[in-house]
Design a protein around this motif. Structure first.
Motif, PDB file in Angstrom:
ATOM      1  N   HIS A 252       0.843  -1.195   0.000  1.00 33.52           N
ATOM      2  CA  HIS A 252       0.000   0.000   0.000  1.00 33.52           C
ATOM      3  C   HIS A 252       0.883   1.250   0.000  1.00 33.52           C
ATOM      4  CE1 HIS A 252      -3.502  -2.491   1.028  1.00 33.52           C
ATOM      5  NE2 HIS A 252      -2.709  -3.102   1.888  1.00 33.52           N
ATOM      6  N   ARG A 253       0.425   2.280  -0.699  1.00 38.70           N
ATOM      7  CA  ARG A 253       1.068   3.601  -0.672  1.00 38.70           C
ATOM      8  C   ARG A 253      -0.030   4.630  -0.455  1.00 38.70           C
ATOM      9  NH1 ARG A 253       4.236   3.246  -4.949  1.00 38.70           N
ATOM     10  NH2 ARG A 253       6.036   2.776  -3.624  1.00 38.70           N
ATOM     11  N   TYR A 254       0.271   5.670   0.338  1.00 42.53           N
ATOM     12  CA  TYR A 254      -0.752   6.641   0.721  1.00 42.53           C
ATOM     13  C   TYR A 254      -0.379   8.046   0.264  1.00 42.53           C
ATOM     14  CZ  TYR A 254      -1.742   2.690   3.706  1.00 42.53           C
ATOM     15  OH  TYR A 254      -2.001   1.421   4.149  1.00 42.53           O
ATOM     16  N   VAL A 255      -1.386   8.777  -0.154  1.00 34.63           N
ATOM     17  CA  VAL A 255      -1.258  10.204  -0.445  1.00 34.63           C
ATOM     18  C   VAL A 255      -2.253  10.910   0.469  1.00 34.63           C
ATOM     19  CG1 VAL A 255      -1.571  12.021  -2.156  1.00 34.63           C
ATOM     20  CG2 VAL A 255      -0.495   9.856  -2.810  1.00 34.63           C
ATOM     21  N   ALA A 256      -1.738  11.774   1.356  1.00 35.69           N
ATOM     22  CA  ALA A 256      -2.558  12.333   2.428  1.00 35.69           C
ATOM     23  C   ALA A 256      -2.542  13.852   2.422  1.00 35.69           C
ATOM     24  CB  ALA A 256      -2.060  11.826   3.778  1.00 35.69           C
ATOM     25  N   LEU A 257      -3.641  14.436   2.858  1.00 36.17           N
ATOM     26  CA  LEU A 257      -3.715  15.865   3.156  1.00 36.17           C
ATOM     27  C   LEU A 257      -3.379  16.066   4.621  1.00 36.17           C
ATOM     28  CD1 LEU A 257      -6.972  17.032   1.314  1.00 36.17           C
ATOM     29  CD2 LEU A 257      -4.635  16.824   0.425  1.00 36.17           C
ATOM     30  N   TYR A 258      -2.611  17.132   4.904  1.00 35.68           N
ATOM     31  CA  TYR A 258      -2.143  17.406   6.258  1.00 35.68           C
ATOM     32  C   TYR A 258      -2.703  18.731   6.740  1.00 35.68           C
ATOM     33  CZ  TYR A 258       1.234  18.429  10.025  1.00 35.68           C
ATOM     34  OH  TYR A 258       1.817  18.731  11.227  1.00 35.68           O
ATOM     35  N   GLY A 259      -3.052  18.793   8.024  1.00 39.90           N
ATOM     36  CA  GLY A 259      -3.483  20.052   8.604  1.00 39.90           C
ATOM     37  C   GLY A 259      -4.380  19.855   9.803  1.00 39.90           C
ATOM     38  N   ALA A 260      -4.854  20.991  10.332  1.00 42.82           N
ATOM     39  CA  ALA A 260      -5.726  20.982  11.511  1.00 42.82           C
ATOM     40  C   ALA A 260      -7.106  21.485  11.134  1.00 42.82           C
ATOM     41  CB  ALA A 260      -5.130  21.857  12.615  1.00 42.82           C
ATOM     42  N   PRO A 261      -8.145  20.905  11.711  1.00 42.32           N
ATOM     43  CA  PRO A 261      -9.506  21.349  11.411  1.00 42.32           C
ATOM     44  C   PRO A 261      -9.694  22.846  11.663  1.00 42.32           C
ATOM     45  CG  PRO A 261      -9.566  19.293  12.642  1.00 42.32           C
ATOM     46  CD  PRO A 261      -8.136  19.748  12.638  1.00 42.32           C
ATOM     47  N   GLY A 262     -10.219  23.523  10.650  1.00 43.38           N
ATOM     48  CA  GLY A 262     -10.531  24.945  10.794  1.00 43.38           C
ATOM     49  C   GLY A 262      -9.339  25.859  10.854  1.00 43.38           C
ATOM     50  N   ALA A 263      -8.150  25.389  10.490  1.00 45.24           N
ATOM     51  CA  ALA A 263      -6.934  26.219  10.559  1.00 45.24           C
ATOM     52  C   ALA A 263      -6.192  26.137   9.232  1.00 45.24           C
ATOM     53  CB  ALA A 263      -6.049  25.774  11.715  1.00 45.24           C
ATOM     54  N   ALA A 265      -4.035  27.937   7.846  1.00 46.92           N
ATOM     55  CA  ALA A 265      -2.619  28.294   7.885  1.00 46.92           C
ATOM     56  C   ALA A 265      -1.738  27.101   8.230  1.00 46.92           C
ATOM     57  CB  ALA A 265      -2.397  29.412   8.896  1.00 46.92           C
ATOM     58  N   LEU A 266      -2.315  26.054   8.815  1.00 44.37           N
ATOM     59  CA  LEU A 266      -1.515  24.897   9.238  1.00 44.37           C
ATOM     60  C   LEU A 266      -1.496  23.775   8.215  1.00 44.37           C
ATOM     61  CD1 LEU A 266      -2.561  24.673  12.992  1.00 44.37           C
ATOM     62  CD2 LEU A 266      -0.539  25.770  11.999  1.00 44.37           C
ATOM     63  N   GLY A 267      -2.192  23.946   7.102  1.00 43.06           N
ATOM     64  CA  GLY A 267      -2.184  22.909   6.079  1.00 43.06           C
ATOM     65  C   GLY A 267      -3.499  22.829   5.347  1.00 43.06           C
ATOM     66  N   VAL A 268      -3.463  22.198   4.173  1.00 43.13           N
ATOM     67  CA  VAL A 268      -4.623  22.207   3.288  1.00 43.13           C
ATOM     68  C   VAL A 268      -5.805  21.433   3.851  1.00 43.13           C
ATOM     69  CG1 VAL A 268      -3.241  22.563   1.213  1.00 43.13           C
ATOM     70  CG2 VAL A 268      -3.673  20.235   2.018  1.00 43.13           C
ATOM     71  N   LEU A 269      -5.572  20.521   4.801  1.00 42.48           N
ATOM     72  CA  LEU A 269      -6.703  19.794   5.366  1.00 42.48           C
ATOM     73  C   LEU A 269      -7.681  20.747   6.049  1.00 42.48           C
ATOM     74  CD1 LEU A 269      -6.769  16.428   7.164  1.00 42.48           C
ATOM     75  CD2 LEU A 269      -7.636  18.403   8.415  1.00 42.48           C
ATOM     76  N   GLY A 270      -7.178  21.850   6.611  1.00 43.65           N
ATOM     77  CA  GLY A 270      -8.034  22.789   7.329  1.00 43.65           C
ATOM     78  C   GLY A 270      -8.755  23.790   6.456  1.00 43.65           C
ATOM     79  N   GLU A 271      -8.642  23.667   5.141  1.00 37.75           N
ATOM     80  CA  GLU A 271      -9.262  24.637   4.248  1.00 37.75           C
ATOM     81  C   GLU A 271     -10.707  24.301   3.893  1.00 37.75           C
ATOM     82  OE1 GLU A 271      -6.740  24.995   0.851  1.00 37.75           O
ATOM     83  OE2 GLU A 271      -5.101  25.974   1.961  1.00 37.75           O
ATOM     84  N   GLN A 272     -11.197  23.133   4.318  1.00 35.56           N
ATOM     85  CA  GLN A 272     -12.554  22.734   3.963  1.00 35.56           C
ATOM     86  C   GLN A 272     -13.101  21.798   5.044  1.00 35.56           C
ATOM     87  OE1 GLN A 272      -9.985  21.825   1.259  1.00 35.56           O
ATOM     88  NE2 GLN A 272      -9.425  20.538   3.013  1.00 35.56           N
ATOM     89  N   GLY A 471       8.440   8.307   4.571  1.00 38.55           N
ATOM     90  CA  GLY A 471       7.434   9.222   4.060  1.00 38.55           C
ATOM     91  C   GLY A 471       8.059  10.531   3.601  1.00 38.55           C
ATOM     92  N   TRP A 472       7.376  11.222   2.703  1.00 38.47           N
ATOM     93  CA  TRP A 472       7.869  12.466   2.078  1.00 38.47           C
ATOM     94  C   TRP A 472       6.741  13.493   2.119  1.00 38.47           C
ATOM     95  CZ3 TRP A 472      12.323  14.235  -0.405  1.00 38.47           C
ATOM     96  CH2 TRP A 472      12.182  15.306  -1.300  1.00 38.47           C
ATOM     97  N   LYS A 473       7.103  14.774   2.327  1.00 40.03           N
ATOM     98  CA  LYS A 473       6.090  15.822   2.356  1.00 40.03           C
ATOM     99  C   LYS A 473       6.338  16.829   1.243  1.00 40.03           C
ATOM    100  CE  LYS A 473       4.206  17.288   6.146  1.00 40.03           C
ATOM    101  NZ  LYS A 473       3.934  17.933   7.472  1.00 40.03           N
ATOM    102  N   ASN A 474       5.264  17.148   0.523  1.00 36.79           N
ATOM    103  CA  ASN A 474       5.278  18.217  -0.472  1.00 36.79           C
ATOM    104  C   ASN A 474       4.558  19.442   0.096  1.00 36.79           C
ATOM    105  OD1 ASN A 474       6.667  16.976  -2.641  1.00 36.79           O
ATOM    106  ND2 ASN A 474       4.830  15.865  -3.257  1.00 36.79           N
ATOM    107  N   PHE A 475       5.237  20.594   0.082  1.00 31.87           N
ATOM    108  CA  PHE A 475       4.670  21.850   0.583  1.00 31.87           C
ATOM    109  C   PHE A 475       4.216  22.707  -0.595  1.00 31.87           C
ATOM    110  CE2 PHE A 475       7.326  20.409   4.016  1.00 31.87           C
ATOM    111  CZ  PHE A 475       6.713  20.840   5.181  1.00 31.87           C
ATOM    112  N   TYR A 476       2.944  23.074  -0.588  1.00 32.66           N
ATOM    113  CA  TYR A 476       2.424  23.896  -1.686  1.00 32.66           C
ATOM    114  C   TYR A 476       3.127  25.249  -1.754  1.00 32.66           C
ATOM    115  CZ  TYR A 476      -1.476  20.707  -2.601  1.00 32.66           C
ATOM    116  OH  TYR A 476      -2.234  19.618  -2.953  1.00 32.66           O
ATOM    117  N   ASP A 477       3.379  25.866  -0.615  1.00 28.30           N
ATOM    118  CA  ASP A 477       3.906  27.232  -0.607  1.00 28.30           C
ATOM    119  C   ASP A 477       5.403  27.310  -0.334  1.00 28.30           C
ATOM    120  OD1 ASP A 477       1.323  28.237  -1.044  1.00 28.30           O
ATOM    121  OD2 ASP A 477       0.882  28.245   1.116  1.00 28.30           O
TER     122      ASP A 477
END
Length: 502
Positions: A252-263, A265-272, A471-477
């Motif tokens: 298995h290989r995973y592609v994940a969104l990272y961040g905090a709910p409702g935040a 600024a901390l990652g794309v997971l918190g944008e929706q 694991g590897w992290k890609n930063f949008y900004d």
């Protein structure tokens, strides 16, 4: 869910301990006229994992039969004889026992006290006869004769049920397979080259469907299973990853969104919201389809505790999000068949105390744990003024607690993620402890130029503990530039098992 380990019986058929059925060693002439099944309940897990096929045949017989009117005996090295024995034994509903060859050559010398394993098993079964296939003669008082064609099916003994027999290699254990079929058991074969039932989707499915039956694991490959009872209980849970199996990083290989709910600024997971996060994670993961030969699964990494510049009421410089805030993301991910990783940024708190806050979520299948040492601070440190660190001993406390939770609740294996972009972030990394209930992964979080990120990636691999995943992290900004999916898969070697986006 079934009851915990204390209510189960682990019958590990090791060299010095063999499962005894209901029938004792009755004399050959007064033995049973019809086989009976061994005592076993739904909680019984038996293991026939000796390196010798002769031993495995006997142990399988003992695990399944309390008594039998007879048995069919064949030499282990004669495939034709074993096939004939299997056919005869299945028709007569009696076990197949293997020998090492012509056991009458030197009675008492190679056979050991009490005769050969096959002869001793005939006595335990209370057998009245045995049929020999191939060059077999036993030093036994049990007479040799042909097995009846079409014997009666075994009778269940008290507290016994027809077992599920998982065979690591059906060709190497044809005798055990025949014994299982003669006992009316369901036989499930492991895929070629797979030795962990958690990584075998069909085996997990079969054990889940037959969770009210005892289980027998047959094969030398199972000797390396550190905890057969937990392995079976986890499979009986029934939870599987979208592409099958329970072992997080096995195929298995995973592609994940990272961040905090409702935040945001901390990652794309918190944008929706959670529902939209699921859709976005699926979209990002879809961009990796066709890249590589390992299936891609979308996932979420949710920051559960957020390191902050404010000490807060408890003075630990970490905001612990309530379980109720995280549950909608966990539930949405579960409904979509994707795992969730809970990420801890403890500030001046310790990782274990924070992990325990989320025990209710970590008690769910598919909810995993990540530690972020960048935010593990000393008593006089504050976030963003320095890079934090953690001792391996503290990490080991968390992994031991999490592994115990998995075993106690009969959960499938979990991923255990350690974030790192400097060697100093995890002190004494070579002393990290690994557990069979956890798949450990080091997630490399470096940001900036690609040459710098690659240098960090390579440096962290030097001297890394064996058996961990990456694991590897890609930063949008922050990345300059951010790798495309094609570049991530081509340029990052070894290919990461977890790729997150922040």
């Amino acid at each position: 869910m079934r009851s915990g380990p204390t209510s189960r019986v682990l019958l590990a058929l090791a060299a010095t301990g063999l499962l005894l059925g209901a029938a004792g060693c009755t004399g050959a002439q007064s033995g049973p006229t019809r086989a009976t099944l061994a005592k076993a309940t739904a909680q019984t897990v038996s293991v026939a994992s000796a390196s010798d096929a002769v031993d495995r045949s006997v142990r399988t017989s003992r695990a399944l039969f309390a008594s039998a009117p007879g048995a069919v005996v064949a030499p282990a090295g004669d495939a034709d004889a074993v096939r004939s024995a299997a056919s005869a034994a299945e028709a007569a509903h009696v076990p197949v026992l293997l020998t090492g060859g012509d056991e009458s050559a030197a009675p008492g010398e190679s056979e050991g006290k009490g005769g050969s394993p096959a002869a001793r098993e005939l006595a335990r079964l209370g057998a009245r006869w045995y049929q020999a296939e191939g060059n077999v003669r036993l030093d036994t008082d049990v007479p040799e004769q042909d097995a009846p064609d079409g014997g009666d099916a075994p009778e269940p003994s008290r507290a016994s049920r027809q077992a599920t027999v998982v065979v690591a290699d059906a060709s190497a254990d044809a005798a055990a397979v025949a014994t299982a079929k003669a006992a009316g058991a369901r036989v499930v074969a492991m895929p070629d080259g797979v030795t962990d039932p958690a990584a075998a989707p069909d085996v997990v499915t079969a054990l889940h469907e037959r969770r009210d039956h005892p289980t027998v694991l047959v094969g030398a490959a199972f000797a390396d299973l550190p905890d057969p009872e937990w392995t079976v209980r986890a499979a009986e849970n029934g939870w599987q990853l979208p592409d099958g199996g329970q072992r997080p990083f096995d195929g298995h290989r995973y592609v994940a969104l990272y961040g905090a709910p409702g935040a945001p600024a901390l990652g794309v997971l918190g944008e929706q919201d959670p529902t939209a996060t699921v859709r976005r994670a699926e979209s990002v993961a879809a961009s990796y389809e066709g890249l590589g030969d390992v299936p891609i699964t979308p996932a979420m990494e949710v920051i559960a505790t957020v390191a902050t510049g404010d000490a807060g009421a408890d003075g630990d410089y970490s905001t612990e999000l309530p379980v109720s805030t995280l549950e909608p993301y966990v539930d949405a991910a579960h409904d979509a068949g994707m795992p969730v990783i809970l990420d801890l940024q403890p500030g001046r708190a310790d990782f274990l105390s924070q992990a325990k806050r989320y025990e209710s979520l970590l008690s769910k299948p598919g909810v995993w744990l990540a530690l972020d040492p960048e935010w593990r601070l000393g008593h006089d440190q504050v976030p963003l003024e320095q890079i934090g660190s953690v001792k391996a001993s503290e990490v080991n406390e968390v992994s031991s607690w999490l592994a115990d939770l998995v075993k106690e609740k009969g959960l499938p294996p979990k991923a255990f993620v350690l974030h790192q972009f400097r060697l100093s972030m995890i002190q004494d990394r070579d002393t990290l402890e690994q557990h069979p209930e956890l798949d450990m992964l080091v997630h490399v979080d470096g940001q900036g130029s690609q040459p710098d990120k690659q240098a960090t990636w390579k440096a962290l691999h030097v001297g890394a503990p064996e058996g961990i995943h990456w694991g590897w992290k890609n930063f949008y900004d922050e990345d300059t530039p951010m790798l495309t999916p094609q570049q991530t898969m081509a340029d990052v070697t070894p290919t990461p098992s977890l790729i997150t986006y922040q």
